[in-house]
Design a protein around this motif. Structure first.
Motif, PDB file in Angstrom:
ATOM      1  N   ARG B  31       0.848  -1.174   0.000  1.00 28.67           N
ATOM      2  CA  ARG B  31       0.000   0.000   0.000  1.00 28.67           C
ATOM      3  C   ARG B  31       0.893   1.237   0.000  1.00 28.67           C
ATOM      4  NH1 ARG B  31      -4.906   1.916   4.084  1.00 28.67           N
ATOM      5  NH2 ARG B  31      -4.946   4.046   3.298  1.00 28.67           N
ATOM      6  N   SER B  32       0.499   2.207  -0.805  1.00 31.87           N
ATOM      7  CA  SER B  32       1.278   3.445  -0.887  1.00 31.87           C
ATOM      8  C   SER B  32       0.750   4.480   0.091  1.00 31.87           C
ATOM      9  CB  SER B  32       1.215   3.997  -2.318  1.00 31.87           C
ATOM     10  OG  SER B  32       1.857   3.129  -3.207  1.00 31.87           O
ATOM     11  N   PHE B  33       1.686   5.131   0.784  1.00 37.07           N
ATOM     12  CA  PHE B  33       1.377   6.224   1.689  1.00 37.07           C
ATOM     13  C   PHE B  33       2.122   7.452   1.170  1.00 37.07           C
ATOM     14  CE2 PHE B  33      -0.810   3.719   4.774  1.00 37.07           C
ATOM     15  CZ  PHE B  33      -0.258   2.457   4.674  1.00 37.07           C
ATOM     16  N   PRO B  34       1.823   8.619   1.722  1.00 33.19           N
ATOM     17  CA  PRO B  34       2.470   9.829   1.185  1.00 33.19           C
ATOM     18  C   PRO B  34       3.993   9.745   1.112  1.00 33.19           C
ATOM     19  CG  PRO B  34       0.701  10.452   2.667  1.00 33.19           C
ATOM     20  CD  PRO B  34       0.821   8.953   2.743  1.00 33.19           C
ATOM     21  N   ALA B  35       4.625   9.175   2.136  1.00 26.21           N
ATOM     22  CA  ALA B  35       6.090   9.203   2.184  1.00 26.21           C
ATOM     23  C   ALA B  35       6.731   7.922   1.674  1.00 26.21           C
ATOM     24  CB  ALA B  35       6.559   9.462   3.611  1.00 26.21           C
ATOM     25  N   GLU B  36       5.986   6.848   1.606  1.00 28.55           N
ATOM     26  CA  GLU B  36       6.587   5.565   1.241  1.00 28.55           C
ATOM     27  C   GLU B  36       5.511   4.556   0.883  1.00 28.55           C
ATOM     28  OE1 GLU B  36       8.494   3.662   4.611  1.00 28.55           O
ATOM     29  OE2 GLU B  36       6.970   4.463   5.965  1.00 28.55           O
ATOM     30  N   THR B  37       5.979   3.462   0.286  1.00 31.08           N
ATOM     31  CA  THR B  37       5.096   2.318   0.038  1.00 31.08           C
ATOM     32  C   THR B  37       5.541   1.215   0.973  1.00 31.08           C
ATOM     33  OG1 THR B  37       4.661   2.856  -2.281  1.00 31.08           O
ATOM     34  CG2 THR B  37       4.434   0.548  -1.634  1.00 31.08           C
ATOM     35  N   ILE B  38       4.611   0.640   1.677  1.00 33.08           N
ATOM     36  CA  ILE B  38       4.953  -0.447   2.594  1.00 33.08           C
ATOM     37  C   ILE B  38       4.499  -1.755   1.975  1.00 33.08           C
ATOM     38  CG2 ILE B  38       4.492  -1.449   4.862  1.00 33.08           C
ATOM     39  CD1 ILE B  38       4.314   1.408   5.919  1.00 33.08           C
ATOM     40  N   VAL B  39       5.395  -2.702   2.007  1.00 30.82           N
ATOM     41  CA  VAL B  39       5.132  -4.015   1.424  1.00 30.82           C
ATOM     42  C   VAL B  39       5.226  -5.053   2.532  1.00 30.82           C
ATOM     43  CG1 VAL B  39       5.794  -5.650  -0.375  1.00 30.82           C
ATOM     44  CG2 VAL B  39       6.273  -3.217  -0.665  1.00 30.82           C
ATOM     45  N   LEU B  40       4.283  -5.963   2.556  1.00 34.04           N
ATOM     46  CA  LEU B  40       4.306  -7.035   3.542  1.00 34.04           C
ATOM     47  C   LEU B  40       4.307  -8.374   2.823  1.00 34.04           C
ATOM     48  CD1 LEU B  40       4.013  -8.362   6.338  1.00 34.04           C
ATOM     49  CD2 LEU B  40       1.546  -7.910   6.210  1.00 34.04           C
ATOM     50  N   ASP B  41       5.307  -9.172   3.112  1.00 26.88           N
ATOM     51  CA  ASP B  41       5.352 -10.553   2.620  1.00 26.88           C
ATOM     52  C   ASP B  41       4.647 -11.389   3.680  1.00 26.88           C
ATOM     53  OD1 ASP B  41       5.987 -13.196   2.051  1.00 26.88           O
ATOM     54  OD2 ASP B  41       8.003 -12.736   1.373  1.00 26.88           O
ATOM     55  N   LEU B  42       3.429 -11.792   3.364  1.00 19.83           N
ATOM     56  CA  LEU B  42       2.620 -12.496   4.353  1.00 19.83           C
ATOM     57  C   LEU B  42       3.204 -13.864   4.692  1.00 19.83           C
ATOM     58  CD1 LEU B  42      -0.867 -11.578   2.893  1.00 19.83           C
ATOM     59  CD2 LEU B  42      -0.023 -10.912   5.137  1.00 19.83           C
ATOM     60  N   ASN B  43       3.905 -14.460   3.747  1.00 21.20           N
ATOM     61  CA  ASN B  43       4.492 -15.772   4.022  1.00 21.20           C
ATOM     62  C   ASN B  43       5.695 -15.666   4.953  1.00 21.20           C
ATOM     63  OD1 ASN B  43       2.610 -17.028   2.476  1.00 21.20           O
ATOM     64  ND2 ASN B  43       3.987 -17.590   0.808  1.00 21.20           N
ATOM     65  N   ALA B  44       6.487 -14.637   4.763  1.00 29.82           N
ATOM     66  CA  ALA B  44       7.701 -14.475   5.566  1.00 29.82           C
ATOM     67  C   ALA B  44       7.448 -13.636   6.813  1.00 29.82           C
ATOM     68  CB  ALA B  44       8.799 -13.824   4.730  1.00 29.82           C
ATOM     69  N   GLY B  45       6.332 -12.888   6.823  1.00 25.34           N
ATOM     70  CA  GLY B  45       6.059 -12.003   7.960  1.00 25.34           C
ATOM     71  C   GLY B  45       7.017 -10.840   8.041  1.00 25.34           C
ATOM     72  N   TYR B  47       8.211  -6.935   6.696  1.00 24.17           N
ATOM     73  CA  TYR B  47       7.791  -5.677   6.087  1.00 24.17           C
ATOM     74  C   TYR B  47       8.971  -5.051   5.340  1.00 24.17           C
ATOM     75  CZ  TYR B  47       3.752  -5.870   9.212  1.00 24.17           C
ATOM     76  OH  TYR B  47       2.607  -6.250   9.865  1.00 24.17           O
ATOM     77  N   HIS B  48       8.668  -4.389   4.239  1.00 20.84           N
ATOM     78  CA  HIS B  48       9.675  -3.666   3.475  1.00 20.84           C
ATOM     79  C   HIS B  48       9.145  -2.270   3.175  1.00 20.84           C
ATOM     80  CE1 HIS B  48      11.628  -7.573   2.457  1.00 20.84           C
ATOM     81  NE2 HIS B  48      10.373  -7.996   2.481  1.00 20.84           N
ATOM     82  N   GLY B  49      10.047  -1.297   3.115  1.00 26.46           N
ATOM     83  CA  GLY B  49       9.654   0.061   2.762  1.00 26.46           C
ATOM     84  C   GLY B  49      10.241   0.447   1.425  1.00 26.46           C
ATOM     85  N   LEU B  50       9.437   1.019   0.570  1.00 23.02           N
ATOM     86  CA  LEU B  50       9.918   1.483  -0.737  1.00 23.02           C
ATOM     87  C   LEU B  50       9.771   3.001  -0.800  1.00 23.02           C
ATOM     88  CD1 LEU B  50       9.241  -1.563  -1.316  1.00 23.02           C
ATOM     89  CD2 LEU B  50       8.574  -0.843  -3.597  1.00 23.02           C
ATOM     90  N   ASN B  51      10.784   3.680  -1.362  1.00 24.04           N
ATOM     91  CA  ASN B  51      10.607   5.120  -1.554  1.00 24.04           C
ATOM     92  C   ASN B  51       9.578   5.354  -2.648  1.00 24.04           C
ATOM     93  OD1 ASN B  51      11.890   4.842  -4.068  1.00 24.04           O
ATOM     94  ND2 ASN B  51      13.886   5.490  -3.281  1.00 24.04           N
TER      95      ASN B  51
END
Lengths: 131, 109
Positions: B31-45, B47-51
Motif C-alpha cells: 500500500r502506498s502512503f504519502p512518504a513511502e510504500t509499505i510491502v508485507l510478505d505475508l508468508n515471511a512475515g 515488512y519492506h519500505g519502498l521510496n
C-alpha cells in the motif's frame, strides 16, 4: 453473555486451548498460515451470534489473554479470537494495519461483517492487508 | 523493516530484466502512503519500505508485468531519460526479486 459459572469456565478453557494452539502454530509457521489452519478447523459448533455476542466473545478473549504471556499481544489475541469465531461459523477477517514513517509499527485486529471486534489502535494504523 | 530504492553504486545491474515479465505473488501485499510504500510478505512475515519511485515501480509491475512496458510508462510519468529509468528499474527489480517480492515468469535470458 448470560453464561452460567460452568459456561464461563468452559469458555475460558476454550480460549486458553486456542491460545496455546496459536502460540504453537506461530513457532512453526507465519500468521497467515496459522489463520488458515484455525479457519480449517471449521464450523464445529455453528452458532447464531449477533454483534453483542461477538463483542462479548472478543472481550472475553482479551481479558483471558491479558494474563498470559505473549510477544505480540494484538496478533495472538486476533488469531485466538479468529479461531473461536471460525469454530462457531462466524465470518471473520484478520486485518493488518501499519503506521508508516520513522516510527513504523504494525497492528492486527479482527473484524466480523465489517465491524472491528478488537481495538484498531484508535485510527493510528492504516489498513495494509485483510486475510 | 528493510528499505528498497536506494541503488548501490557498485552493484552490477542485470539489464536482462528489461526483457522480462514479472508477477507480484498473492502473498505480497502493498500500500502506498504519502512518504513511502509499505510491502508485507505475508508468508515471511517481513515488512519492506519502498521510496516513492520504487513504490510506483512495484505498482506498475503488478499491473503490467512486462518490465519494458513499465519502463516506458515511468519515463513518461517522470519525464526522465529512458536509460536512467531502465537502469533504476533493473536495480529495483533485482532487489524485489532478491527479497521474494516479485517472481519471474521465465528465467532471465
Amino acid at each position: 453473555m448470560g453464561l452460567s459459572a460452568w459456561g464461563k469456565l468452559r469458555l475460558i478453557g476454550e480460549i486458553v486451548v486456542a491460545y496455546c494452539r496459536v502460540r504453537l502454530g506461530m513457532r512453526r509457521a507465519e500468521p497467515i498460515e496459522v489463520a488458515a489452519a484455525e479457519r480449517r478447523r471449521g464450523e464445529a459448533r455453528p452458532q447464531e451470534m449477533d454483534g453483542v455476542a461477538r463483542d462479548h466473545l472478543a472481550d472475553a478473549v482479551e481479558r483471558v489473554l491479558s494474563v498470559l504471556p505473549t510477544d505480540s499481544p494484538c496478533l495472538v489475541n486476533s488469531l485466538t479470537l479468529l479461531s473461536l469465531l471460525a469454530t462457531r461459523g462466524v465470518q471473520n477477517t484478520l486485518v493488518i494495519g501499519v503506521r508508516p514513517g520513522s516510527d513504523f509499527a504494525a497492528h492486527a485486529w479482527v473484524e466480523s461483517d465489517g465491524r472491528a471486534l478488537l481495538p484498531t489502535g484508535g485510527g493510528e494504523y492504516q489498513r495494509l492487508a485483510e486475510i | 523493516m528493510s528499505t528498497i530504492g536506494q541503488a548501490e553504486p557498485q552493484r552490477q545491474i542485470d539489464v536482462r530484466f528489461m526483457g522480462a515479465t514479472v508477477e507480484v505473488p498473492s502473498h505480497v501485499v502493498h500500500r502506498s502512503f504519502p512518504a513511502e510504500t509499505i510491502v508485507l510478505d505475508l508468508n515471511a512475515g517481513v515488512y519492506h519500505g519502498l521510496n516513492h519511485v520504487a513504490g510506483r515501480m512495484l505498482e506498475l509491475l503488478a499491473i503490467h508485468g512486462r518490465v519494458r512496458t513499465v519502463a516506458d510508462q515511468l519515463a513518461t510519468e517522470f519525464d526522465a531519460p529512458p536509460m536512467k529509468i531502465q537502469h533504476d528499474l533493473c536495480v529495483v527489480c533485482q532487489e524485489l526479486l532478491d527479497r521474494g517480492l516479485i517472481e519471474l515468469d521465465e528465467p532471465l535470458r
